[in-house]
Design an enzyme around this catalytic site. Sequence first.
Site, PDB file in Angstrom:
ATOM      1  N   ARG A 193     -13.035 -38.510   0.370  1.00 35.17           N
ATOM      2  CA  ARG A 193     -12.509 -39.579   1.229  1.00 35.17           C
ATOM      3  C   ARG A 193     -10.999 -39.649   1.103  1.00 35.17           C
ATOM      4  NH1 ARG A 193     -10.809 -44.746   0.378  1.00 35.17           N
ATOM      5  NH2 ARG A 193     -11.611 -44.932  -1.739  1.00 35.17           N
ATOM      6  N   GLU A 219     -19.724 -48.401   1.697  1.00 33.13           N
ATOM      7  CA  GLU A 219     -19.787 -47.340   0.694  1.00 33.13           C
ATOM      8  C   GLU A 219     -21.236 -46.947   0.382  1.00 33.13           C
ATOM      9  OE1 GLU A 219     -17.142 -47.994  -2.646  1.00 33.13           O
ATOM     10  OE2 GLU A 219     -17.956 -46.262  -3.718  1.00 33.13           O
ATOM     11  N   ARG A 244      -6.776 -36.737  -2.675  1.00 32.22           N
ATOM     12  CA  ARG A 244      -7.142 -37.075  -4.052  1.00 32.22           C
ATOM     13  C   ARG A 244      -7.829 -35.944  -4.800  1.00 32.22           C
ATOM     14  NH1 ARG A 244      -9.150 -43.240  -2.739  1.00 32.22           N
ATOM     15  NH2 ARG A 244      -7.040 -43.936  -2.288  1.00 32.22           N
TER      16      ARG A 244
HETATM   17  C1  FAD Z   1      -9.633 -50.452  -7.785  1.00 29.61           C
HETATM   18  C2  FAD Z   1     -10.004 -50.029  -6.392  1.00 29.61           C
HETATM   19  C3  FAD Z   1      -9.059 -50.021  -5.401  1.00 29.61           C
HETATM   20  C4  FAD Z   1      -9.393 -49.616  -4.112  1.00 29.61           C
HETATM   21  N1  FAD Z   1      -8.444 -49.630  -3.134  1.00 29.61           N
HETATM   22  C5  FAD Z   1      -8.761 -49.240  -1.886  1.00 29.61           C
HETATM   23  C6  FAD Z   1      -7.782 -49.276  -0.855  1.00 29.61           C
HETATM   24  O1  FAD Z   1      -6.626 -49.645  -1.054  1.00 29.61           O
HETATM   25  N2  FAD Z   1      -8.166 -48.873   0.384  1.00 29.61           N
HETATM   26  C7  FAD Z   1      -9.439 -48.459   0.664  1.00 29.61           C
HETATM   27  O2  FAD Z   1      -9.719 -48.128   1.820  1.00 29.61           O
HETATM   28  N3  FAD Z   1     -10.377 -48.462  -0.292  1.00 29.61           N
HETATM   29  C8  FAD Z   1     -10.086 -48.831  -1.555  1.00 29.61           C
HETATM   30  N4  FAD Z   1     -11.046 -48.822  -2.525  1.00 29.61           N
HETATM   31  C9  FAD Z   1     -12.451 -48.550  -2.145  1.00 29.61           C
HETATM   32  C10 FAD Z   1     -13.056 -49.801  -1.509  1.00 29.61           C
HETATM   33  O3  FAD Z   1     -12.609 -50.945  -2.191  1.00 29.61           O
HETATM   34  C11 FAD Z   1     -14.579 -49.821  -1.517  1.00 29.61           C
HETATM   35  O4  FAD Z   1     -15.089 -48.599  -1.113  1.00 29.61           O
HETATM   36  C12 FAD Z   1     -15.096 -50.894  -0.570  1.00 29.61           C
HETATM   37  O5  FAD Z   1     -14.488 -52.130  -0.854  1.00 29.61           O
HETATM   38  C13 FAD Z   1     -16.601 -51.022  -0.643  1.00 29.61           C
HETATM   39  O6  FAD Z   1     -16.990 -52.098   0.174  1.00 29.61           O
HETATM   40  P1  FAD Z   1     -18.504 -52.413   0.441  1.00 29.61           P
HETATM   41  O7  FAD Z   1     -18.539 -53.618   1.309  1.00 29.61           O
HETATM   42  O8  FAD Z   1     -19.202 -51.196   0.919  1.00 29.61           O
HETATM   43  O9  FAD Z   1     -19.123 -52.736  -0.996  1.00 29.61           O
HETATM   44  P2  FAD Z   1     -18.653 -53.751  -2.169  1.00 29.61           P
HETATM   45  O10 FAD Z   1     -17.380 -54.414  -1.904  1.00 29.61           O
HETATM   46  O11 FAD Z   1     -18.827 -52.974  -3.426  1.00 29.61           O
HETATM   47  O12 FAD Z   1     -19.738 -54.883  -2.118  1.00 29.61           O
HETATM   48  C14 FAD Z   1     -21.042 -54.695  -2.599  1.00 29.61           C
HETATM   49  C15 FAD Z   1     -21.793 -55.998  -2.398  1.00 29.61           C
HETATM   50  O13 FAD Z   1     -23.165 -55.748  -2.633  1.00 29.61           O
HETATM   51  C16 FAD Z   1     -23.682 -56.706  -3.540  1.00 29.61           C
HETATM   52  N5  FAD Z   1     -24.759 -56.041  -4.255  1.00 29.61           N
HETATM   53  C17 FAD Z   1     -24.746 -54.835  -4.884  1.00 29.61           C
HETATM   54  N6  FAD Z   1     -25.974 -54.556  -5.367  1.00 29.61           N
HETATM   55  C18 FAD Z   1     -26.756 -55.607  -5.045  1.00 29.61           C
HETATM   56  C19 FAD Z   1     -28.120 -55.925  -5.268  1.00 29.61           C
HETATM   57  N7  FAD Z   1     -28.944 -55.087  -5.893  1.00 29.61           N
HETATM   58  N8  FAD Z   1     -28.578 -57.123  -4.824  1.00 29.61           N
HETATM   59  C20 FAD Z   1     -27.765 -58.006  -4.169  1.00 29.61           C
HETATM   60  N9  FAD Z   1     -26.474 -57.736  -3.906  1.00 29.61           N
HETATM   61  C21 FAD Z   1     -25.992 -56.559  -4.341  1.00 29.61           C
HETATM   62  C22 FAD Z   1     -22.512 -57.120  -4.393  1.00 29.61           C
HETATM   63  O14 FAD Z   1     -22.776 -58.388  -4.927  1.00 29.61           O
HETATM   64  C23 FAD Z   1     -21.396 -57.127  -3.347  1.00 29.61           C
HETATM   65  O15 FAD Z   1     -21.432 -58.335  -2.652  1.00 29.61           O
HETATM   66  C24 FAD Z   1     -10.714 -49.205  -3.826  1.00 29.61           C
HETATM   67  C25 FAD Z   1     -11.670 -49.207  -4.832  1.00 29.61           C
HETATM   68  C26 FAD Z   1     -11.319 -49.595  -6.122  1.00 29.61           C
HETATM   69  C27 FAD Z   1     -12.349 -49.530  -7.190  1.00 29.61           C
END
Ligand code: FAD
Length: 637
Positions: free
Chosen positions: A435, A425, A330
């Site tokens: 990444r 993340e 990317r």
């Molecule tokens: C459009 C898009 C497409 C993507 N496609 C891909 C893909 O095909 N393959 C891939 O590997 N990756 C992909 N990614 C990246 C991937 O989706 C994310 O990096 C990953 O889902 C992050 O997961 P996570 O569990 O770390 O956080 P998130 O899914 O962002 O979850 C964060 C959680 O924390 C909670 N939260 C945040 N702040 C607070 C707070 N202060 N208090 C309480 N709760 C809080 C939120 O409510 C949520 O529940 C994509 C990203 C985007 C934007």
Amino acid sequence: MSIDAKIPGGQLADKWDRHKFELKLVNPANKRKYNIIVVGTGLAGGSAAASLAELGYDVKSFCIQDTPRRAHSIAAQVGINASKNYQNDGDSTWRLFYDTVKGGDFRAREANVYRLAQVSENIIDQCVAQGVPFAREYGGTLANRSFGGAQVSRTFYARGQTGQQLLLGAYSALSRQIATGKVTMYPRREMLDLVVTGNRARGIVVRNLITGEIEKHAADAVVLCTGGYGNVFFLSTNAMASNVTAAYRAHKRGAFFANPCYTQIHPTCIPVHGTYQSKLTLMSESLRNDGRVWVPKKAGDTRPPHQIPESERSYYLEEKYPSFGNLVPRDVASRNAKEQCDAGRGVGETALAVYLDFADAIKRDSRDVIAKKYGNLFEMYEKIVADNPYETPMMIYPAVHYTMGGLWVDYNLMSNLDGLFVLGEANFSDHGANRLGASALMQGLADGYFVLPYTIGGYLAGVNPGEVGTDNAAFAATAAEAGDRIQKLLSIDGKRTVDDFHRQLGQIMWDYCGMARNNAGLEKAIGMIQELRGEFWQDVTVPGSAGDFNQSLERAGRVADFLEFGELMCKDALHRQESCGGHFNEEYQTEENEALRDDENFCYVAAWEHTGDEGEPNLHKEPLVFENVKLTQRSYK
Ligand SMILES: Cc1cc2nc3c(=O)[nH]c(=O)nc-3n(C[C@H](O)[C@H](O)[C@H](O)COP(=O)(O)OP(=O)(O)OC[C@H]3O[C@@H](n4cnc5c(N)ncnc54)[C@H](O)[C@@H]3O)c2cc1C
């Protein structure tokens, strides 16, 4: 305070197994005595909370949304990597490890990345067992597609809804534990601060987003899975609620923030089309499997695409990188698109776009085959742009998408604060300075299903359960500070909206700390952000009250944190006098405009310590030692 990554000794391939054996265990009968807070219910948090409860711990799970299912992970489109080698095309644990280290421009820890590649295979088995409907071949085996930065097909997918399907799997596992009473679910809660005593995380302070009440929750360990901070740029592909608050508040309480300047700009997004847009839409990287990227050879050529003959087109990625072609990683694809547009060859109304053309693929494979692969993405594009990509090439441009930086964690995923673990993340680990596609889902689920459940036991085995409760003075003090900050935001009663400030911050970040950076620009940005932050605290208007559902107030708190954090990002970018992956300082590039690293001076993780609102952040360096791969100039030719 020093940092120790606690990387186990021994051969790379044996480290994780050996470490798992050496970690202390918590007796099954004792697990129920320990209380663990998991903040976030995306793939990292959902999988962690479910797995910890399954092990027998008592878990409290928090999220901003009304249901865990709406975490940002649901947006992930097209894939999750694993080195299953179902295609028999030469994949292996080693190759996934190597591709990831190289893809990250040699700025990630070898041991973490190798472990990630090892457990990638377990993730697919786990998800299949949960019923995740991965795409299959005619004979029933799971299908794979290719993603950037790899020459093998190792990406598992469920149409364009991989994140959603994986999240439903994790959510089912979580729901089961909610039903058994092992997980208590707290939706519509925003973590506003971390409670710390004696360098140890003791719990969190949250705001109930419906009633406005400030709540205190104590635990033996706190696990942050709060996602990435791409929204510091205002325009990004992230969900509107994605933010840095939980991680940044923990940083201000002592947790180090690592490599904050490493941002991923995704090459394949729908270009910006207006000043009042609040979101950018990703067109999945998988499209580059079949779509060909091109621009007119002549600068300023405004003819519609079908009037530009083949001989007057530049398929610049295929020409410059014959081995990887359109599937370069990317950072490389994004920089090249910018380079073409900067040279006047951009297309569309703004000239800030390049074509992604499916004409050849449709001719070769038929429209039906292409529709089966990408139909929902084509539909989405047509709805937004009002153009049919089966007939006219898509127009795409890079957009902020993912943040590789995050809270610093050791090999056990524990921050420098005892008892504070960080997953997905929200941590900095595994991806280095860039990444590879389909690796975020892999990392989030590896952390939640397969790493934390082991490592947290090693920590808990050494602490007494329930040592500190919410009656401890630190809870009252932290809750009072959170309440005061809310009152301060509400009392300013200025003239500018929160979004107005956020948009201006985003523009500064994009202009000076975006796809390309330079020293003068970063210095300028730091001054501009400080000034903007001053204005925010004088002139922001936050309507409504603290005692009810108030989204302006929620946003104000998050933007206030972005206004501090953006400065840290610029300082990190400025201190790193080299280019690597997504961090491209124009002053350090090869003759062919590729990122030029300085391994002698910058082969380390930059972990920043907060030293007070008026102080300069303190830099700690974790040296990156490469014993198994040779540091080279990345090449995708
Ligand atoms: C459009 C898009 C497409 C993507 N496609 C891909 C893909 O095909 N393959 C891939 O590997 N990756 C992909 N990614 C990246 C991937 O989706 C994310 O990096 C990953 O889902 C992050 O997961 P996570 O569990 O770390 O956080 P998130 O899914 O962002 O979850 C964060 C959680 O924390 C909670 N939260 C945040 N702040 C607070 C707070 N202060 N208090 C309480 N709760 C809080 C939120 O409510 C949520 O529940 C994509 C990203 C985007 C934007």
